[in-house]
Design an enzyme around this catalytic site. Structure first.
Site, short mmCIF file in Angstrom:
data_model
loop_
_atom_site.label_atom_id
_atom_site.label_comp_id
_atom_site.label_asym_id
_atom_site.label_seq_id
_atom_site.Cartn_x
_atom_site.Cartn_y
_atom_site.Cartn_z
N ASP A 69 0.80 -1.22 0.00
CA ASP A 69 0.00 0.00 0.00
C ASP A 69 0.83 1.27 0.00
O ASP A 69 0.29 2.38 0.14
CB ASP A 69 -0.94 0.02 1.21
CG ASP A 69 -2.18 -0.84 1.00
OD1 ASP A 69 -2.49 -1.14 -0.16
OD2 ASP A 69 -2.81 -1.22 2.00
N ARG A 94 0.28 -1.90 7.58
CA ARG A 94 0.83 -0.67 7.01
C ARG A 94 1.78 0.07 7.94
O ARG A 94 2.38 1.08 7.55
CB ARG A 94 -0.30 0.28 6.59
CG ARG A 94 -1.23 -0.27 5.51
CD ARG A 94 -2.05 0.84 4.86
NE ARG A 94 -1.18 1.76 4.12
CZ ARG A 94 -1.64 2.86 3.52
NH1 ARG A 94 -2.92 3.17 3.57
NH2 ARG A 94 -0.82 3.65 2.86
N ARG A 141 -10.02 5.57 11.07
CA ARG A 141 -8.58 5.35 11.05
C ARG A 141 -7.82 6.24 12.03
O ARG A 141 -6.89 5.78 12.69
CB ARG A 141 -8.02 5.56 9.64
CG ARG A 141 -8.53 4.57 8.60
CD ARG A 141 -8.06 3.15 8.87
NE ARG A 141 -8.39 2.25 7.79
CZ ARG A 141 -7.63 2.02 6.73
NH1 ARG A 141 -6.49 2.65 6.58
NH2 ARG A 141 -8.02 1.16 5.79
N HIS A 170 -11.63 7.42 5.17
CA HIS A 170 -10.68 8.52 5.30
C HIS A 170 -11.35 9.83 4.88
O HIS A 170 -12.22 9.84 4.00
CB HIS A 170 -9.46 8.32 4.39
CG HIS A 170 -8.35 7.53 5.00
ND1 HIS A 170 -7.47 6.80 4.23
CD2 HIS A 170 -7.94 7.37 6.28
CE1 HIS A 170 -6.58 6.21 5.01
NE2 HIS A 170 -6.84 6.54 6.25
N CYS A 264 -5.10 9.79 -2.81
CA CYS A 264 -4.42 8.79 -1.98
C CYS A 264 -2.99 8.55 -2.45
O CYS A 264 -2.12 8.21 -1.65
CB CYS A 264 -5.19 7.46 -2.02
SG CYS A 264 -6.71 7.46 -1.06
#
Length: 271
Positions: A69, A94, A141, A170, A264
């Protein structure tokens, strides 16, 4: 209508050499659907070329095996006026990315603040220059306590907004800054109280519908004139055009399988 003026930006991107969907940490990720890495690289290269052709500076972060990612470089930090507030990822898959981003910034002389609270960088922070403030999301998150930590680190007020729809996990898939004072957002992604805050602060905001939000239309970047946006978000592109902006469409269909699109993939470097 006032003519729009482009402001050159500096961006940090990461080539998706190792991109795949081998775990599911958001509603968009499906490990049963194959990912064509070559196509994701080709689409990413088109994004990078588009940014350069518009007159922006593109820096790159070296991708690392085992961190699929990393292409979503916006999540690695949030910078304002030469100071970087680092990321602390929620999911273990992550978490190693944070150190890679920190190393990149420190090696280039940025003032870097290591966080103590969970946050995912520009995934949940958006800076509005003319207001001198940051909008910040929480609910999925980012720990809301990170908002006050970021405010102290960056010396800017931070407005907390609660995300309530897991599809928009997000802030950067539910809200975007179009120019130095204009935002666009999808009201349904936010709690009623947060919707009231946004209506009060930004009464002239551009509102996206659910269809374009699901197409990652709000996951865009803008230089105050050109708006680089996902090809699928046609209605939002029309609204932006009517408002005097110039939509520039890109296709990131492979990267969408990981739950992200244009924004992103892009961290803005605010010196």
């Amino acid at each position: 209508m006032t003519a729009k003026s482009m402001r050159p930006r500096e961006y940090l991107l990461c080539r998706p050499e190792h991109f795949t969907v081998e775990y599911a940490i958001n509603p968009w990720m499906d490990t049963t659907k194959p990912v064509d890495t070559d196509t994701s690289v080709s689409q990413w290269e088109q994004l990078a070329t588009t940014l350069k052709d518009l007159g922006h500076t593109v820096h790159t972060l070296e991708p690392e095996a085992g961190l699929p990612d990393m292409v979503f470089s916006a999540n690695g930090a949030f910078s304002v006026n030469g100071t970087v507030y680092g990321a602390r990822f929620r999911y273990p898959q992550r978490q190693a990315e944070a150190a890679v981003h920190e190393k990149w910034y420190r090696e280039r002389g940025w003032r870097f603040v290591t966080p103590t609270h969970t946050n995912e960088g520009e995934g949940d922070f958006a800076y509005v220059p003319d207001r001198g403030l940051a909008l910040a999301g929480y609910g999925f998150r980012t720990d809301v306590r990170a908002h006050s930590e970021a405010a102290e680190a960056l010396h800017v007020p931070v407005v907390s907004l609660k995300l309530v729809d897991p599809r928009f996990y997000h802030l950067d898939v539910a809200l975007t800054v179009i120019d130095d004072s204009t935002i666009a957002y999808y009201p349904g992604a936010f709690s009623q109280a947060s919707q009231e805050i946004l209506r009060h602060l930004f009464p002239e905001a551009i509102l996206a519908d659910e269809e374009d939000t699901l197409a990652f239309g709000l996951n865009l970047v803008s230089d105050n004139k050109h708006v680089v946006i996902n090809t699928e978000a046609t209605q939002l592109a029309d609204k932006l055009s009517t408002a005097g902006f110039t939509p520039v469409t890109v296709n990131l269909s492979e990267l969408k399988k990981g739950g992200g699109s244009v924004k992103c993939c892009i961290a803005e470097l605010r010196q």
